[in-house]
Design an enzyme around this catalytic site. Sequence first.
Site, short mmCIF file in Angstrom:
data_model
loop_
_atom_site.label_atom_id
_atom_site.label_comp_id
_atom_site.label_asym_id
_atom_site.label_seq_id
_atom_site.Cartn_x
_atom_site.Cartn_y
_atom_site.Cartn_z
N ASP A 56 -37.15 -4.61 -122.06
CA ASP A 56 -36.09 -5.33 -121.29
C ASP A 56 -34.82 -4.23 -121.52
O ASP A 56 -34.78 -3.55 -122.46
CB ASP A 56 -35.67 -6.55 -121.60
CG ASP A 56 -35.32 -6.86 -123.38
OD1 ASP A 56 -34.16 -6.43 -123.58
OD2 ASP A 56 -36.35 -7.20 -124.28
N GLU A 136 -56.76 25.21 -130.54
CA GLU A 136 -56.15 24.08 -130.32
C GLU A 136 -54.73 24.34 -130.56
O GLU A 136 -53.62 24.06 -129.92
CB GLU A 136 -56.61 22.83 -130.59
CG GLU A 136 -57.90 22.33 -129.52
CD GLU A 136 -58.46 21.00 -130.39
OE1 GLU A 136 -59.17 20.30 -129.66
OE2 GLU A 136 -58.13 20.86 -131.63
#
Length: 252
Positions: A56, A136
């Site tokens: 909210d 990676e």
Amino acid sequence: MNRSLAAVWSAALPPERQGEVCHRFVLGVYGMLEQLRRDFPHVLIEGCSGGGGRFDAGMLYYTPQIWCSDNTDAIDRLRIQYGTSFCYPVSAMGAHVSAVPNAQTGRSVSMETRGVVAMHGTFGYEMDPALVTPEEREVILRQTAFFKEHQNLIHQGDYYRLSDPFQNGPYTAWEHVSPDRREALVSVVSGQIQGGPPCRNLRLKGLDPDLRYQVNGEGRYPGAALMEAGWPLPLPLPWGDYQSWQFYLTAL
């Protein structure tokens, strides 16, 4: 506070005032966070509650970064972050590159694509660095440098949805454009690969039709043409599903 409230009551209030309990609780949370902000103004607090239970606007004032979902699968996140973007800015959406196979779906997606999706938010990594391969690590270094270079554009620029991932199309695409429309970053994630895919043009948005743009440092393309005719997407090569591309545009 990491859950929605249900069947709550207070022994300090009479029966006719039990409806105040949830409201009083939220005011108490706001009060606690206000004190934390006052005493520790340089600490960034991320709001999190099981996929948006505290998304909210009141909480966003105290926790300007929110965790969209515990589902960190990059392909699921295309929909999660697309939907979240209708109410919340990209700069507020917590998005991370997580390990594969993904804990929620068991799906494996390349580090490149996981990084592209995570850049549609606050961007970060949540994985054991000891288990990352040397290849990676190189990708992580490139992704981190790229995000730092373009962070202002991603977080402060105008955001455009170029496709709807809920339509299950051949790709999901989005775009960040600077307020002066002189630079843009386009991100694309393809879907499941199919034999003999057709050529596709991606129509961009938000550019200046009267300016010419370079794409990844090459060419001179009119903004009007990029928005009306589109930019030709690379054909997905047979390297597996969920490939990704990013195109950086600068005005000449």
